[in-house]
Design an enzyme around this catalytic site. Sequence first.
Site, PDB file in Angstrom:
ATOM      1  CB  THR A 174      -0.846  -0.040   1.299  1.00 39.41           C
ATOM      2  OG1 THR A 174      -1.757  -1.130   1.211  1.00 39.41           O
ATOM      3  CG2 THR A 174      -1.591   1.245   1.556  1.00 39.41           C
ATOM      4  CB  VAL A 203     -13.736  -2.292   2.086  1.00 39.42           C
ATOM      5  CG1 VAL A 203     -13.130  -0.930   2.389  1.00 39.42           C
ATOM      6  CG2 VAL A 203     -14.628  -2.208   0.851  1.00 39.42           C
ATOM      7  N   GLY A 226      -0.295  -2.229   5.915  1.00 41.70           N
ATOM      8  CA  GLY A 226      -0.198  -3.504   6.614  1.00 41.70           C
ATOM      9  C   GLY A 226      -1.519  -4.246   6.598  1.00 41.70           C
ATOM     10  CG  HIS A 227      -3.785  -8.046   8.721  1.00 39.93           C
ATOM     11  ND1 HIS A 227      -4.520  -8.266   9.857  1.00 39.93           N
ATOM     12  CD2 HIS A 227      -4.352  -8.827   7.765  1.00 39.93           C
ATOM     13  CE1 HIS A 227      -5.465  -9.150   9.609  1.00 39.93           C
ATOM     14  NE2 HIS A 227      -5.380  -9.513   8.358  1.00 39.93           N
ATOM     15  N   GLY A 228      -4.971  -4.916   6.993  1.00 41.50           N
ATOM     16  CA  GLY A 228      -6.100  -4.005   7.149  1.00 41.50           C
ATOM     17  C   GLY A 228      -7.048  -4.372   8.270  1.00 41.50           C
TER      18      GLY A 228
HETATM   19  N1  GLY Z   1      -3.633  -2.138   4.347  1.00 40.42           N
HETATM   20  C1  GLY Z   1      -4.185  -2.481   3.117  1.00 40.42           C
HETATM   21  C2  GLY Z   1      -5.266  -3.465   3.208  1.00 40.42           C
HETATM   22  O1  GLY Z   1      -5.293  -4.288   4.107  1.00 40.42           O
HETATM   23  O2  GLY Z   1      -6.124  -3.450   2.363  1.00 40.42           O
END
Ligand code: GLY
Length: 306
Positions: A174, A203, A226-228
């Site tokens: 990202t 999303v 990172g981990h959304g």
């Molecule tokens: N940080 C980007 C996502 O997890 O979509």
Amino acid sequence: MQPKIIVHGGAWKIAEETHADHIGGTHVAAEAAWDILARGGTALDAVEKAISMMENDPTFDAGVGSVLNRTGSIEMDAIIMDGKTLAIGAVAAVRGITNPVQLARHIMQDTDHSLLVGEGARRFAELRGMRLCAEAELTVEREIIRFKRLQQKPDYHLLDEFAPTPIEPDPQGTVGAVAIDAAGNIAASTSTGGAAYKLPGRVGDSPLVGSGAYADNTTGGASATGHGESIMRVVLCKTATDAIAHGKTAQEAADYAVKVMFERTGGYGGIIVVDHQGEAAFAYNTPHMAVAWSDDAGNIHARIKS
Ligand code: GLY
């Protein structure tokens, strides 16, 4: 006020052979944003420019080069926020445009809405005269190969992508940017293709205010990567700017936000921050983070931090 720009190109395990591309891509984006700020331009214009450039660079998981979802399509998320007015423009799961950040800016400035999703977002892009594109224009060979590899891994879990030793090698990043301009106005922006092999309609944190980005002239601005699903659970960027409000420096706030995320969710990622005094900082708990920032003399420094 001395202007400042800091950008990121993702936080995870960045493959050695792509370090030069990450350094180059974040460097030119920060430099272009700095040129705007140095000429007296606005923080909003600076972050939009930096993000647009990284969306156009296939190195990153945003715009061209975005990851493919489970049906082989590209759905992108982006946000831009104005720290002066707290206005927000965001898009989620939008398809077939090259620069989601520019659409987010149109939403912020030309409508009384904050977030448009999917087909509605794409139709609004068309209405605003933005160029629509075929998915093939956004799709790169690297992501087709990744998609085919992930199709062979039925147990693949989104979090694996962001672990210190990811099961899926070399996930892309990202992108994000935070700036303060000579007038003391702060802006933050984030753009992403999201997580590889995500479910259609998923999303992430990026377009969610306070999670993927936040900006408030009275405290600071931040952009996350990172981990959304972990980032949104601790509203990472608002956690950092709230920490500034409670007296932490930019660096302490960035460190604190990442620590809270890991302690409360076990998630991995990174954050860039600029506080209302123009101090920039970043923090991450992944093996690497790609960042570039301006110093007080206007020189740009780009690094892969590990
Ligand atoms: N940080 C980007 C996502 O997890 O979509």
